[in-house]
Design a protein around this motif. Structure first.
Motif, PDB file in Angstrom:
ATOM      1  N   SER A 141       0.871  -1.185   0.000  1.00 15.05           N
ATOM      2  CA  SER A 141       0.000   0.000   0.000  1.00 15.05           C
ATOM      3  C   SER A 141       0.902   1.226   0.000  1.00 15.05           C
ATOM      4  N   LEU A 142       0.331   2.420  -0.206  1.00 14.92           N
ATOM      5  CA  LEU A 142       1.188   3.608  -0.242  1.00 14.92           C
ATOM      6  C   LEU A 142       1.901   3.815   1.084  1.00 14.92           C
ATOM      7  N   ALA A 143       1.174   3.642   2.202  1.00 14.99           N
ATOM      8  CA  ALA A 143       1.822   3.850   3.505  1.00 14.99           C
ATOM      9  C   ALA A 143       2.889   2.776   3.751  1.00 14.99           C
ATOM     10  N   MET A 144       2.584   1.526   3.401  1.00 18.10           N
ATOM     11  CA  MET A 144       3.575   0.470   3.650  1.00 18.10           C
ATOM     12  C   MET A 144       4.751   0.555   2.669  1.00 18.10           C
ATOM     13  N   THR A 145       4.518   1.183   1.512  1.00 18.73           N
ATOM     14  CA  THR A 145       5.645   1.443   0.611  1.00 18.73           C
ATOM     15  C   THR A 145       6.565   2.486   1.257  1.00 18.73           C
ATOM     16  N   GLU A 171       6.223   8.263  -5.530  1.00 20.58           N
ATOM     17  CA  GLU A 171       6.361   9.500  -4.753  1.00 20.58           C
ATOM     18  C   GLU A 171       5.412  10.566  -5.281  1.00 20.58           C
ATOM     19  N   PRO A 172       4.850  11.464  -4.482  1.00 19.79           N
ATOM     20  CA  PRO A 172       5.136  11.594  -3.059  1.00 19.79           C
ATOM     21  C   PRO A 172       4.388  10.534  -2.235  1.00 19.79           C
ATOM     22  N   LEU A 173       5.100   9.971  -1.274  1.00 24.77           N
ATOM     23  CA  LEU A 173       4.518   8.947  -0.398  1.00 24.77           C
ATOM     24  C   LEU A 173       3.941   9.602   0.855  1.00 24.77           C
TER      25      LEU A 173
END
Ligand code: PLP
Length: 396
Positions: free
Chosen positions: A140-144, A157-159
């Motif tokens: 997911s974006l947060a876990m990336t 990015e942006p994350l």
């Protein structure tokens, strides 16, 4: 008419995975067959998921039985299989509270949300989570953002803000990164996707002490290491510490998608409405996880994995003695890797397909081995013979 599955896949699936040219059709124990009925020793185990091997009778029976009782309901209600597996997880770990979900990234997202909620309520709004370089926490974006591997991060990015990645196995780096904004440190006990990186003695104890000193939470991502993989039921036991929050998935369901995050009472700060999911607690998944977990406990599968892991490692040592281009072998329980002096892992993997063993190319210069936790000695032997045959092709 036979179907060319690989051509179909290339045409209709997103090409976001560099798929290995083999079409898997069926499995039994630690062996798996392709659509042309060629047999392979499975040293990948569904990516460290099939803890009891393929189509274990316990799993088959649990799926069959529960599918005739109740397949899906909702966390709005109390569901018996969810309560049974949650109760068993609590009784057999240092944790007090459980949230059931369906995958590793979801477990980690939930854990980070819980830590942020804790930060808001108890740490003056602290929200930052420090993670390690070479870690893997999901897609997911947060876990990336949590996953400390720039090649996964750059395309997106942006994350989401709130994550800092620091070198693994380096307590000073963690200390230097900790500020009044830090609510938690999140680590894998042994980094799996990062190349089977085993921390030095004392590192996790020092991290635990640092979290205690600062009043921040320690989250252990046990998605890969949990449920026996390292030769102890939980990875934290291997290193003699207890986390505040722990996440699980992979081996928990033995192949059925199920995950969980657990916490100690002092940080179980979620209130009504703070978190939820449609499939989490799914009776089919939870009944299977409960059956798998009971089997793991009753048959001391972690102890089996410990012994088999030592046996596997001694076989890998022999390969190292034989092939000068192997630079290192390492492992804990049944999470192991072979490192090479050159970037041969992709080519080796192709050769292994010919000799009949599935391995995972975890780095350009390393393969990872993570078979079923109950793999019989004869399948370890046969897998190593087939790996040996593949390695022989790289002698100069
Ligand atoms: C340690 C760790 N955490 C999280 C994940 C993500 O799990 P999932 O692929 O089920 O989302 C993985 C997957 O490999 C993992 O190894």
């Amino acid at each position: 008419m036979t179907t060319d599955w690989q051509a179909l896949g290339k045409k209709i699936l997103f090409n976001c995975t560099n798929r290995i040219p083999v079409t898997l059709a069926r499995g039994k124990g630690s062996r798996i067959w392709d659509d042309k009925d060629k047999e392979y020793i499975d040293f990948v185990g569904g990516w460290a998921v099939c803890s009891l091997g393929h189509c274990h009778p316990v799993i088959v029976e649990a799926v069959e039985k529960q599918s005739k009782i109740l397949v899906q309901s909702s966390q709005l209600y109390y569901m018996i299989p969810m309560l049974q597996i949650a109760d068993s997880l609590v009784k057999n770990s240092c944790m007090n509270r459980v949230f059931m979900c369906s995958s590793g990234l979801e477990a980690n997202e939930g854990a980070v949300k819980l830590a942020r909620r804790y930060g808001k309520l108890k740490l003056n709004g602290a929200y930052e989570v420090i993670t390690a370089l070479d870690s893997f926490h999901g897609r997911s974006l947060a876990m990336t953002a949590a996953t400390g591997q720039p090649h996964y991060q750059e395309p997106y990015e942006p994350l989401p803000p709130g994550f800092k990645n620091v070198p693994f196995n380096n307590i000073e780096a963690l200390k230097a990164a900790t500020t009044e904004k830090t609510c938690a440190i999140m680590l894998e006990p042994v980094q799996g996707e990062g190349g089977v990186n085993i921390p030095s003695d004392g590192y996790l104890k020092a991290v635990r002490a640092w979290c205690d000193e600062k009043g921040i939470l320690l989250i252990l991502d046990e998605v890969q290491t949990g449920v026996g993989r390292l030769g102890t039921l939980w990875g934290y036991q291997t290193f003699g510490i207890e986390p505040d929050i722990m996440t699980l998935a992979k081996g928990l369901g033995g192949g059925i998608p199920v995950g969980a995050f657990l916490s100690k009472e002092h940080c179980a700060v979620f209130q009504y409405g703070d978190h939820g999911t449609t499939f989490g607690g799914n009776p089919l998944a939870c009944a299977t996880a409960y059956a798998v977990f009971n089997y793991v406990l009753e048959h001391d599968i972690p102890g089996t994995a410990k012994k088999s892991g030592q046996y596997l490692l001694s076989g890998m040592e022999k390969l190292k003695d034989k092939y000068p281009f192997i630079s290192e072998v390492r492992g804990r329980g049944l999470l192991a890797a072979i490192y090479f002096k050159e970037d041969i892992s992709q080519a080796l993997l192709t050769r292994c397909l010919e000799t009949g063993v599935l391995v995972n190319s975890v780095k350009p210069n390393a393969i990872r081995i993570m078979p079923a936790l109950n793999i019989p000695a004869k399948d370890i032997d046969e897998g190593l013979v087939r790996l040996d045959k593949a390695l022989a092709g790289f002698l100069k």
